[in-house]
Design an enzyme around this catalytic site. Sequence first.
Site, PDB file in Angstrom:
ATOM      1  N   LEU A  24     114.006  22.754 -65.812  1.00 26.10           N
ATOM      2  CA  LEU A  24     114.074  24.055 -67.137  1.00 26.10           C
ATOM      3  C   LEU A  24     112.872  24.125 -67.767  1.00 26.10           C
ATOM      4  O   LEU A  24     111.999  23.369 -67.885  1.00 26.10           O
ATOM      5  CB  LEU A  24     115.174  23.551 -68.310  1.00 26.10           C
ATOM      6  CG  LEU A  24     116.303  23.319 -68.103  1.00 26.10           C
ATOM      7  CD1 LEU A  24     117.279  23.243 -69.101  1.00 26.10           C
ATOM      8  CD2 LEU A  24     117.135  24.966 -66.934  1.00 26.10           C
ATOM      9  N   ASP A  66     116.824  18.093 -63.872  1.00 23.79           N
ATOM     10  CA  ASP A  66     116.179  17.345 -65.255  1.00 23.79           C
ATOM     11  C   ASP A  66     116.166  15.849 -66.081  1.00 23.79           C
ATOM     12  O   ASP A  66     116.081  15.698 -66.908  1.00 23.79           O
ATOM     13  CB  ASP A  66     116.677  18.077 -66.464  1.00 23.79           C
ATOM     14  CG  ASP A  66     115.906  19.953 -66.223  1.00 23.79           C
ATOM     15  OD1 ASP A  66     114.790  19.848 -67.096  1.00 23.79           O
ATOM     16  OD2 ASP A  66     116.049  20.993 -66.606  1.00 23.79           O
ATOM     17  N   GLU A  71     117.474  11.030 -72.542  1.00 22.61           N
ATOM     18  CA  GLU A  71     117.577  10.931 -73.928  1.00 22.61           C
ATOM     19  C   GLU A  71     118.289  12.359 -74.874  1.00 22.61           C
ATOM     20  O   GLU A  71     119.315  11.968 -75.161  1.00 22.61           O
ATOM     21  CB  GLU A  71     116.584  10.763 -74.964  1.00 22.61           C
ATOM     22  CG  GLU A  71     116.868  11.023 -76.453  1.00 22.61           C
ATOM     23  CD  GLU A  71     116.073  10.532 -77.509  1.00 22.61           C
ATOM     24  OE1 GLU A  71     114.968   9.928 -78.040  1.00 22.61           O
ATOM     25  OE2 GLU A  71     114.899  12.026 -76.961  1.00 22.61           O
ATOM     26  N   ASP A  72     118.115  13.447 -73.211  1.00 15.96           N
ATOM     27  CA  ASP A  72     119.799  14.665 -74.199  1.00 15.96           C
ATOM     28  C   ASP A  72     120.696  14.733 -73.739  1.00 15.96           C
ATOM     29  O   ASP A  72     121.627  14.861 -74.070  1.00 15.96           O
ATOM     30  CB  ASP A  72     118.624  16.409 -72.967  1.00 15.96           C
ATOM     31  CG  ASP A  72     117.594  15.953 -73.502  1.00 15.96           C
ATOM     32  OD1 ASP A  72     116.955  16.042 -74.949  1.00 15.96           O
ATOM     33  OD2 ASP A  72     116.533  16.355 -72.070  1.00 15.96           O
ATOM     34  N   ARG A  91     122.779  20.758 -67.240  1.00 12.44           N
ATOM     35  CA  ARG A  91     122.554  19.749 -67.163  1.00 12.44           C
ATOM     36  C   ARG A  91     123.646  19.026 -68.071  1.00 12.44           C
ATOM     37  O   ARG A  91     123.342  17.897 -68.103  1.00 12.44           O
ATOM     38  CB  ARG A  91     121.414  19.747 -68.731  1.00 12.44           C
ATOM     39  CG  ARG A  91     119.902  19.958 -68.601  1.00 12.44           C
ATOM     40  CD  ARG A  91     118.483  19.733 -68.970  1.00 12.44           C
ATOM     41  NE  ARG A  91     119.107  18.433 -68.642  1.00 12.44           N
ATOM     42  CZ  ARG A  91     117.966  17.029 -69.674  1.00 12.44           C
ATOM     43  NH1 ARG A  91     117.477  17.923 -70.655  1.00 12.44           N
ATOM     44  NH2 ARG A  91     118.066  15.997 -68.922  1.00 12.44           N
ATOM     45  N   ARG A 137     120.336  25.178 -77.940  1.00 12.05           N
ATOM     46  CA  ARG A 137     121.015  24.057 -77.055  1.00 12.05           C
ATOM     47  C   ARG A 137     121.530  22.498 -78.067  1.00 12.05           C
ATOM     48  O   ARG A 137     122.933  21.903 -77.426  1.00 12.05           O
ATOM     49  CB  ARG A 137     120.310  22.599 -75.927  1.00 12.05           C
ATOM     50  CG  ARG A 137     119.339  23.885 -74.862  1.00 12.05           C
ATOM     51  CD  ARG A 137     118.602  23.107 -73.981  1.00 12.05           C
ATOM     52  NE  ARG A 137     117.445  24.355 -73.590  1.00 12.05           N
ATOM     53  CZ  ARG A 137     116.677  24.318 -73.008  1.00 12.05           C
ATOM     54  NH1 ARG A 137     116.333  22.606 -72.824  1.00 12.05           N
ATOM     55  NH2 ARG A 137     115.475  24.942 -71.661  1.00 12.05           N
ATOM     56  N   HIS A 168     113.369  22.588 -80.002  1.00 17.81           N
ATOM     57  CA  HIS A 168     114.055  21.309 -79.750  1.00 17.81           C
ATOM     58  C   HIS A 168     113.384  20.541 -81.386  1.00 17.81           C
ATOM     59  O   HIS A 168     111.927  20.453 -81.330  1.00 17.81           O
ATOM     60  CB  HIS A 168     114.519  20.133 -79.094  1.00 17.81           C
ATOM     61  CG  HIS A 168     114.424  20.086 -77.667  1.00 17.81           C
ATOM     62  ND1 HIS A 168     116.365  20.205 -77.949  1.00 17.81           N
ATOM     63  CD2 HIS A 168     114.732  20.031 -76.153  1.00 17.81           C
ATOM     64  CE1 HIS A 168     117.111  20.659 -76.141  1.00 17.81           C
ATOM     65  NE2 HIS A 168     115.406  20.691 -75.904  1.00 17.81           N
ATOM     66  N   LEU A 249     107.885  20.915 -68.116  1.00 17.96           N
ATOM     67  CA  LEU A 249     108.977  20.972 -68.090  1.00 17.96           C
ATOM     68  C   LEU A 249     109.564  20.944 -69.210  1.00 17.96           C
ATOM     69  O   LEU A 249     108.136  20.688 -70.656  1.00 17.96           O
ATOM     70  CB  LEU A 249     109.757  20.121 -67.557  1.00 17.96           C
ATOM     71  CG  LEU A 249     109.623  19.929 -65.956  1.00 17.96           C
ATOM     72  CD1 LEU A 249     110.088  18.471 -65.685  1.00 17.96           C
ATOM     73  CD2 LEU A 249     110.235  20.907 -65.224  1.00 17.96           C
ATOM     74  N   CYS A 255     111.984  11.930 -75.086  1.00 17.29           N
ATOM     75  CA  CYS A 255     113.507  12.448 -74.166  1.00 17.29           C
ATOM     76  C   CYS A 255     113.410  11.289 -72.516  1.00 17.29           C
ATOM     77  O   CYS A 255     114.215  11.003 -71.822  1.00 17.29           O
ATOM     78  CB  CYS A 255     113.707  13.996 -73.571  1.00 17.29           C
ATOM     79  SG  CYS A 255     111.907  14.757 -73.171  1.00 17.29           S
TER      80      CYS A 255
END
Length: 265
Positions: A24, A66, A71-72, A91, A137, A168, A249, A255
């Site tokens: 992404l 990704d 961490e996402d 994701r 997100r 974010h 990215l 992350c």
Amino acid sequence: MAASVFEFDRALVREPAESAVNGLRAVDRGAPEIAGLKAEHAAYVDALTVCGVTVERLAADEAFADSMFVEDPALVFGEGAILLRPGAASRLGEAAAILPELRARFATVLTLPETGFADGGDVLVTPDTVYIGLSARTDETGAEHLVAALRDLGRNGEIVTPPEGVLHLKTACSLLDAETLLVTEAMQNADLFAGMRTLVVPDGEEAAANALRVNDTVLIAKGSSRTAELLDGAGYTVREVALDEVMKLDAGLSCMSLRWRSERR
């Protein structure tokens, strides 16, 4: 609890996938060069190790471009983990993929209801509060579910709205110590963090606001020389990490790992 928010002895990372060329990109700076991405990831792991962290590496997952940004889809603490719901459609499956790894390492693993979205890039842990930023997100429903899960782990969650243009929450802020945040000017003006001191990154180095405090060291993106000088002058030990390919990215320092302090100490 104050020390535990930046004192770590364990971390989990996932090797970059060849498919990361399709990762992404909110701003398209071109696809990352995979050899360079892998080298940067290896240097990042080395930096964590030098900081006193035992790092476990998961194999690359080619199904998810990704997936190196572990961490996402998850949030971890010494006392347990929370499986998140990343808001990007490509994701969402990463959560199920990492769930067995969490269960192998944590006695308590909480999962969010299958409504709404909460992405780890929007979660900032401070000693007293876990801030959850609303974004493209992370939505209100997902954030509310995360607040409830945090409560089950004995932590206080607070939902905030970052300034417009922030991808974010942690794109524009990071923890430096128990009382201080590194922030962009826009985040400073938003005044979201009651009771916290702030240092503002210099103009033109906004990406450096996504720093990572690990034990006694603050990791920042290599090339952020004025931010390095600012932090050094404020008494922090700084280590620069190359992120040229990573930052093509939607990613940064925080992350690329799940970090926690094991309870055996």
